[in-house]
Motif scaffolding. Structure first.
Motif, short mmCIF file in Angstrom:
data_model
loop_
_atom_site.label_atom_id
_atom_site.label_comp_id
_atom_site.label_asym_id
_atom_site.label_seq_id
_atom_site.Cartn_x
_atom_site.Cartn_y
_atom_site.Cartn_z
N TYR A 58 -25.07 -48.96 -10.22
CA TYR A 58 -25.67 -50.15 -10.58
C TYR A 58 -27.12 -50.28 -10.16
CZ TYR A 58 -26.71 -55.19 -9.73
OH TYR A 58 -27.28 -56.48 -9.50
N GLN A 62 -26.36 -47.70 -5.55
CA GLN A 62 -25.21 -48.53 -5.25
C GLN A 62 -24.17 -48.05 -6.33
OE1 GLN A 62 -25.41 -52.82 -5.21
NE2 GLN A 62 -23.05 -53.04 -5.49
N LYS A 63 -23.18 -47.27 -5.82
CA LYS A 63 -22.04 -46.66 -7.03
C LYS A 63 -21.07 -47.77 -7.18
CE LYS A 63 -22.21 -41.87 -4.95
NZ LYS A 63 -21.64 -40.94 -4.32
N ILE A 64 -20.75 -47.72 -8.49
CA ILE A 64 -19.55 -48.56 -9.14
C ILE A 64 -18.37 -47.86 -9.19
CG2 ILE A 64 -18.86 -49.90 -11.02
CD1 ILE A 64 -21.80 -50.25 -11.94
N TYR A 74 -12.88 -46.68 -7.83
CA TYR A 74 -13.83 -47.76 -7.92
C TYR A 74 -14.28 -47.92 -6.43
CZ TYR A 74 -12.12 -48.18 -12.66
OH TYR A 74 -11.75 -48.15 -13.97
N PHE A 75 -15.63 -48.36 -6.36
CA PHE A 75 -16.13 -48.51 -5.05
C PHE A 75 -15.89 -50.29 -4.72
CE2 PHE A 75 -17.71 -44.48 -5.67
CZ PHE A 75 -17.89 -44.15 -4.79
N ASN A 76 -16.06 -50.58 -3.37
CA ASN A 76 -15.85 -52.13 -3.05
C ASN A 76 -17.19 -52.83 -3.40
OD1 ASN A 76 -14.55 -54.31 -2.16
ND2 ASN A 76 -14.84 -53.85 0.05
N THR A 77 -17.42 -53.17 -4.60
CA THR A 77 -18.60 -53.91 -4.95
C THR A 77 -18.25 -55.19 -5.71
OG1 THR A 77 -18.87 -52.76 -7.06
CG2 THR A 77 -19.92 -51.68 -5.10
N LYS A 78 -19.06 -55.82 -6.08
CA LYS A 78 -18.88 -56.96 -6.95
C LYS A 78 -18.36 -56.92 -8.09
CE LYS A 78 -23.18 -57.36 -8.98
NZ LYS A 78 -24.65 -58.48 -9.50
N LYS A 80 -15.74 -54.51 -8.68
CA LYS A 80 -14.36 -53.96 -8.59
C LYS A 80 -13.32 -54.59 -9.38
CE LYS A 80 -11.42 -51.97 -4.98
NZ LYS A 80 -10.99 -51.53 -3.52
N ASP A 101 -26.13 -59.53 -12.70
CA ASP A 101 -25.41 -58.02 -13.34
C ASP A 101 -26.69 -57.50 -13.97
OD1 ASP A 101 -23.06 -58.73 -12.01
OD2 ASP A 101 -22.11 -59.17 -14.06
N TYR A 105 -28.64 -49.43 -15.18
CA TYR A 105 -27.54 -48.69 -14.79
C TYR A 105 -27.73 -47.16 -15.18
CZ TYR A 105 -25.05 -53.30 -14.49
OH TYR A 105 -24.63 -54.54 -14.18
#
Length: 240
Positions: A58, A62-64, A74-78, A80, A101, A105
């Motif tokens: 992102y 910050q990995k998505i 999937y990482f624990n982000t907004k 997910k 958003d 990217y």
């Protein structure tokens, strides 16, 4: 690659080697969409050749999601609960996008030799332009009408255009406030403010009525409404 002047070609190749290993990404693609919609970030085919690992970012740190052997993590982000990776194409589907958003990217893939290739996509998300009402101020001095019209909304990403009976305002007047001076001999005019962004637009119109009044409906509308009210009473008047 080169058959002649081998030493010179080899030297050039050595200079280019760091660039080839790191992978030079193409110019970033730009996607514009409205908040609440769904969007897909697609990859180029050349990125998928012999790759064994990939990561969508992102921001640069910050990995998505990342995946190996077609198994996404999937990482624990907004994102997910709002993203889905297509393991075959490496396309990233984002659902119900929000204005926050908006970002650049980054997709980074690597092959068995460890060479990496990056691709960037710029996503711009805009909220729809809300309904608004033109705010008006009028003042009459010696038969001259001075008007101050305002249609500002709290959004920095919008553009303003004023339209009158004679057409759109000059570019230097593309702002939220329009100041107008109307001499006594001037005929009635309409003033429309159009607010727009890349995905939507809204407008509102006021009408000038001499000597120095503003209304939200034209004189024609008043006449039509009056006729609508009178039509049911005409037969009664004829019978009496």
């Amino acid at each position: 690659m080169c058959s002649r002047r081998w030493e010179w070609c080899s030297a050039v190749e050595l200079l280019l080697l760091p660039l080839l290993v790191a992978g030079i990404s193409d110019s970033p693609e730009k996607i514009t969409c409205i908040s609440g919609s769904n969007v897909t970030l697609k990859t180029s085919k050349k990125m998928l050749d012999n790759y064994i690992h990939g990561t969508w970012f992102y921001t640069t740190n910050q990995k998505i999601v990342e995946w190996d052997s077609n198994k996404p993590n999937y990482f624990n982000t907004k994102f997910k609960q709002r993203v889905e990776l297509d393991p075959q194409s490496a396309a990233l589907h984002i659902y119900n996008v929000e204005k926050s958003d908006s970002s650049t990217y980054l997709l980074r893939v690597s092959n068995e030799s460890g060479s990496e290739y990056d691709m960037s996509i710029i996503l711009e998300v805009f909220d729809p332009v809300p309904n608004f009402v033109i705010k008006t101020e009028t003042k009459e001095v010696s038969g001259v009408c001075y008007m101050n019209l305002s249609c500002e909304i709290p959004d920095q990403s919008v553009d303003y255009i004023w339209h009158t009976d004679s057409g759109p305002s000059p570019k230097e007047l593309h702002r939220s406030v329009l100041q107008v001076t109307i001499p006594p001999q001037n005929k009635s005019n309409s003033y429309t403010c159009q607010i727009s962004n890349p995905v939507s637009s809204q407008n509102d119109t006021v009408y000038f009525l001499p000597p120095c009044n503003l209304d939200r409906s034209s004189g024609v509308t008043h006449i039509v409404n009056l006729l609508v009210l009178l039509i049911p009473t005409i037969p009664v008047l004829l019978l009496t």
